[in-house]
Design an enzyme around this catalytic site. Structure first.
Site, PDB file in Angstrom:
ATOM      1  N   GLY A  10       0.827  -1.191   0.000  1.00  0.00           N
ATOM      2  CA  GLY A  10       0.000   0.000   0.000  1.00  0.00           C
ATOM      3  C   GLY A  10       0.863   1.243   0.000  1.00  0.00           C
ATOM      4  O   GLY A  10       2.025   1.198   0.408  1.00  0.00           O
ATOM      5  N   SER A  11       0.323   2.366  -0.458  1.00  0.00           N
ATOM      6  CA  SER A  11       1.040   3.635  -0.343  1.00  0.00           C
ATOM      7  C   SER A  11       0.858   4.188   1.064  1.00  0.00           C
ATOM      8  O   SER A  11       0.127   3.624   1.878  1.00  0.00           O
ATOM      9  CB  SER A  11       0.517   4.628  -1.382  1.00  0.00           C
ATOM     10  N   GLY A  12       1.536   5.291   1.347  1.00  0.00           N
ATOM     11  CA  GLY A  12       1.444   5.895   2.670  1.00  0.00           C
ATOM     12  C   GLY A  12       2.619   5.552   3.553  1.00  0.00           C
ATOM     13  O   GLY A  12       2.678   5.967   4.709  1.00  0.00           O
ATOM     14  N   HIS A  13       3.576   4.779   3.005  1.00  0.00           N
ATOM     15  CA  HIS A  13       4.760   4.392   3.779  1.00  0.00           C
ATOM     16  C   HIS A  13       6.018   5.069   3.252  1.00  0.00           C
ATOM     17  O   HIS A  13       7.123   4.596   3.501  1.00  0.00           O
ATOM     18  CB  HIS A  13       4.943   2.873   3.734  1.00  0.00           C
ATOM     19  N   LYS A  33       5.873  -7.907   2.321  1.00  0.00           N
ATOM     20  CA  LYS A  33       5.628  -7.781   3.756  1.00  0.00           C
ATOM     21  C   LYS A  33       4.457  -8.685   4.114  1.00  0.00           C
ATOM     22  O   LYS A  33       3.505  -8.829   3.350  1.00  0.00           O
ATOM     23  CB  LYS A  33       5.332  -6.324   4.121  1.00  0.00           C
ATOM     24  N   HIS A  60      -0.126   0.284   9.569  1.00  0.00           N
ATOM     25  CA  HIS A  60      -1.401   0.763   9.028  1.00  0.00           C
ATOM     26  C   HIS A  60      -2.344   1.106  10.171  1.00  0.00           C
ATOM     27  O   HIS A  60      -3.545   1.162   9.995  1.00  0.00           O
ATOM     28  CB  HIS A  60      -2.076  -0.298   8.161  1.00  0.00           C
TER      29      HIS A  60
END
Ligand SMILES: Nc1ncnc2c1ncn2[C@@H]1O[C@H](COP(=O)(O)OP(=O)(O)O)[C@@H](O)[C@H]1O
Ligand SMILES: Nc1ncnc2c1ncn2[C@@H]1O[C@H](COP(=O)(O)OP(=O)(O)O)[C@@H](O)[C@H]1O
Ligand SMILES: [Mg+2]
Ligand SMILES: [Mg+2]
Ligand SMILES: [Mg+2]
Ligand SMILES: [Mg+2]
Lengths: 330, 206, 330, 206
Positions: free
Chosen positions: A54-57, A105, A219
């Protein structure tokens, strides 16, 4: 929600455009996808590495694409695993004939989507191997359950496996060294504040003004315990108390340390945390080969941090120290 | 049965999912990351659109379109799981112009196997498997006529049972015991699938 | 106040201990001070560079100490200029016989404290020169007033002057190139949230949930205007509209760009901002030689960002590209 | 005058500053960064402590101790400014065992010059100069006896005048016109210095 964005539903695509605009000499975007690959991909005769999630990392994972690290990073929607077709496009774009290693992951969605992509690629005759990173010691380990999550320790896998591929290792070599890193890296984090997924517009969870969550995932998945906020030294101690027994370190052993900020915690605080982490390791006569302090695997603007300790042997140390031009590695 | 039965079913499923979008996300917020409704609604809206734009020739084609759309549009855990389910069913039904209720049941047995393989989950881990497995097994246990009302009731009862389970697979597993007392969102969306399907099949002769 | 700290009154000292623990091979602390110097200081026969200011701007300034950048960084209390005796200790520790250049951000306190330190060092026979960075175009320029503030553009001065010193330049050469950078770098920022000085325990200012401050300084000094929050593209446009006229760029000119996060704004948003900044420059046929996206000059955990544009000639570009091992440069 | 007059003055200044610490910071919060009270309190507490621990031999020594302590402990803008002021006064008074009121005035004239050089400020820019300059000039304008009450009143009036000024030096300058309507914090601390000094000197013969 206060963010420097345009359309909350277009953050991933626009971010990727911004990444490519910043590093046009090193990175390119596969058109019509959210995949970032090395400008010179596919590199013939080299094992290729792909990761993502996912994005946001950010800077994970696009910031780790470069010579000596990843060949491709696949970005899903914020906190949502990317779909197999995207991963498949990435695999196709980087395969240089020696096979592709997927670094995943350990989240159910990530694992399944990457596996389906591998099925698709293998059907096309591309050799694909995979490793699953599960460094988060906050979660109990059990083969019966989903198992431990992958968090900041993943970056060490990118770096070391990437260096092995760069040195000319075979797919088996690269996979083996990636597994070795995974076996020897343990991480755990804490969070002080939630973060807001742009499309959701409101914080992912609530937490009191004087509370912290111990062992929270990247998350916002719940951790072990919610407590009153502790001092930096106490936080260092409790994280190390969970991490160290898992590594079985002896006096004289060599480690790398990553003090990772989750997005909203300033560098000043990460350094204050490192002060105690270094002291604890020195107290056990463990030699810190290298320390990384900064934002490596974030959760948007969440305040909090994680500590990762990687037990090194000479091979791992040498590969960790090898050169890379990935924008976010330093 | 002819293609239209399955097409109608898929359209109805989509309507039910859009209706229950927020409810599904709410269930996921309690024990997951709160996106199950968004994920399912995005996937099924697109699948139905694809079917409308370019209608496949047979049942297998419908299933294949849904599979590919869910795989490409959903992401997360439910995307590959439902995607696999429809992909396996499509493979089983490939080349069949007319499909019997029994054959549809066999196709969904393939789906179940696919879901379990993909997700490495077994019965009792508080996932969609807890709806799929009892329902499909029961379906195939009928020798003669299939009692669709019984199957509908079973789907609902199976969903309800997930409430008391502790999650050990998927994101809810991180909550451990704290996951008890909540319905599993994926079990709920699976219940919606079967509930509409059996309702549709009631009017069809085997 | 949610922070990973121990004693709010000891954050600076503990941070410095954490920095040294993280980079013991490269950096050392002058005992009894808050000065970080190169491990191998003084480097004989090289012009030495010193900078610093209040703490809370990490990685500035300690992260820029290293071969090819600064020789010393002096850390004051959070947002408070360091005292002359500290600066003086730094100057003494790094002078390698070719003189010392002080790189000062244009704040009354910083300027005066560094100047007093220079007086002290000159009384001891050390040659000291100074440059004052004033890149913040949010503030009107006037010789009658305090003038413009120094913000993120300062990091370019460290880098380029540091490279010139590393190449063997004289004090006059290094000072001259530093002045050239200062003349050619313009910056401006916006803020979305305030930050909290640890010892104060409460936010430095208040701002509405839907407001932003345009042109805010890195200590929370007021800017030009407080408005409703704007989109990333609008923010990029309004910052560039202030910056570009100051640089007098022509088609074909070459620049370096820094998209700097103030601490609480995630990298995702900085990249979204960069997307538009790059588009604006491309629209004027200005060539972006290099883009830096990240946290270079922060304000604790403040959410917000600044854009700096440095007009390059071949000399500046070459010095910008030169190697350095300073921990925070990438 | 003897050393004790100046020592008493410094002790009283410290008390007044500790009393007014929050008020000074409040003034600074309005148009600066809110630390002036903290800065001054840290510096003077330490200066007085140093004097107690190791009392200097003469007035110049007292001034020198205060100067060095303020320079090393205050930081910001006020540290070097007050530090310079005391340093210049110390230099002027060096070697003098007994000091006349006139000489003290001359010493503070040196201080004023030092402050203006260090800060590059002139009268009317809403800084401590707006108290120092009129007060010191008036002081030196007396041919015979100095009217300390008049000087005290002038210090207060000069402070009050800073309210209507627009700041063009120091941190308050970033506020431009918005700085109008607030007292300058450094002018206030300077007023405290002079107010206590003239009160002290009233009891002393010239
Ligand atoms: N390993 C698994 N096997 C079967 N079903 C699973 C598994 N993991 C998760 N699920 C199902 O997926 C649902 C969650 O889907 P969704 O919220 O869309 O994805 P994500 O968990 O990635 O956010 C769960 O409620 C559960 O029913
Ligand atoms: N250039 C200057 N010349 C004279 N006095 C100044 C100058 N700049 C600031 N000051 C004085 O310093 C005071 C602020 O001191 P302080 O708050 O302790 O430092 P800082 O502004 O660095 O936080 C102002 O109120 C003003 O009186
Ligand atoms: Mg999800
Ligand atoms: Mg979910
Ligand atoms: Mg200050
Ligand atoms: Mg102040």
């Amino acid at each position: 929600m206060k963010k420097v964005i345009n359309d909350p539903n277009r953050v991933v695509q626009e971010m990727i455009e911004g990444v490519i605009a910043a590093h046009p000499d090193k990175l390119k975007n596969i058109e019509g996808t959210t995949v970032i690959v090395r400008k010179d991909a596919p590199v013939q005769g080299k094992v290729a590495l792909i990761s993502g999630g996912g994005s946001g990392h950010e800077p994970a994972h696009g910031g780790y694409v470069g010579k000596g690290m990843l060949d491709a990073a696949v970005a899903g929607e914020v906190f949502t695993s990317p779909t197999p077709d995207q991963v498949y496009e990435g695999i196709k774009a980087i395969d240089g004939g020696k096979g592709v290693l997927m670094i995943i992951k350990n989240y159910t969605g990530d694992v399944m989507n990457f596996e389906m992509a591998a099925d698709m690629a293998e059907a096309e005759g591309i050799k694909v191997a995979k490793v699953i990173v599960n460094d988060d010691v906050a979660v109990e380990n059990s083969t019966y359950t989903t198992g431990r999550r992958g968090i900041a320790g993943t970056v060490f896998v990118h770096k070391i496996a990437g260096a092995m591929a760069d040195k000319g290792g075979t797919l088996e070599d690269v996979e083996a060294v990636a597994r070795k890193v995974i076996e020897n890296v343990k991480s755990m984090g804490i969070a002080l504040t939630p973060c807001t997924i742009p499309a959701a517009g409101k914080p992912g969870f609530e937490i009191g003004d004087d509370e912290m969550e111990i062992g929270m995932g990247i998350h916002g998945e719940p951790g072990i315990e919610r407590t009153k906020i502790k001092t930096a030294d106490e936080i260092a101690q409790l994280l190390m108390d969970k991490i160290l027994p898992e590594l079985g370190l002896a006096a004289g052993d060599k480690v790398a340390v990553m003090i990772n900020g989750l997005g909203g915690t300033p560098l000043m605080e990460l350094y204050i945390l490192n002060r105690k982490v270094a002291e604890i390791l020195a107290g056990q006569n463990v030699h810190v080969h290298k320390t990384f302090v900064g934002e490596y695997m974030t959760s948007l603007e969440m305040a909090g941090c994680s500590v990762s300790v990687l037990k090194l042997d000479d091979q791992l140390a040498e590969l960790l120290d090898a050169e890379t031009d990935a924008p976010a590695w330093k | 049965m002819q293609k239209d039965v399955i097409k109608n079913w898929l359209f109805t499923v989509n309507e039910r999912i859009q209706e229950k979008k927020d409810f599904l996300s709410e269930l996921d917020r309690a024990i997951g990351d709160g996106d199950h409704g968004v994920n399912m609604s995005r996937g099924f809206a697109e699948a139905v659109q694809k079917i409308r734009d370019n209608e496949p020739a047979d049942i297998a084609g419908l299933m294949q379109t849904v599979a590919m759309t869910l795989i490409a549009k959903v992401g997360g855990a439910s995307g590959p799981l439902y995607g696999t389910a429809f992909l396996k069913a499509a493979a089983y039904l490939k080349g069949k112009a007319d499909v019997t209720v029994r054959e549809l049941g066999e196709a969904f047995k393939e789906s179940l196997i696919g879901i379990k393989q993909r997700g490495k989950a077994e019965l009792g881990q508080k996932t969609m498997v807890d709806v799929w497995e009892p329902v499909v097994e029961k379906w195939l246990s009928y020798d003669g006529a299939v009692d669709f009302d019984e199957l509908r009731a079973l789907a609902e009862a199976s969903l309800e049972k997930t409430k008391d389970l502790e999650a050990t697979k998927g994101r809810a597993a991180y909550l451990g015991k704290r996951s008890i007392g909540h319905l599993d969102p994926g079990a709920y969306s699976s219940y919606l699938l079967f509930d509409t399907l059996f309702n549709e099949l009631k009017g069809v002769k085997a």
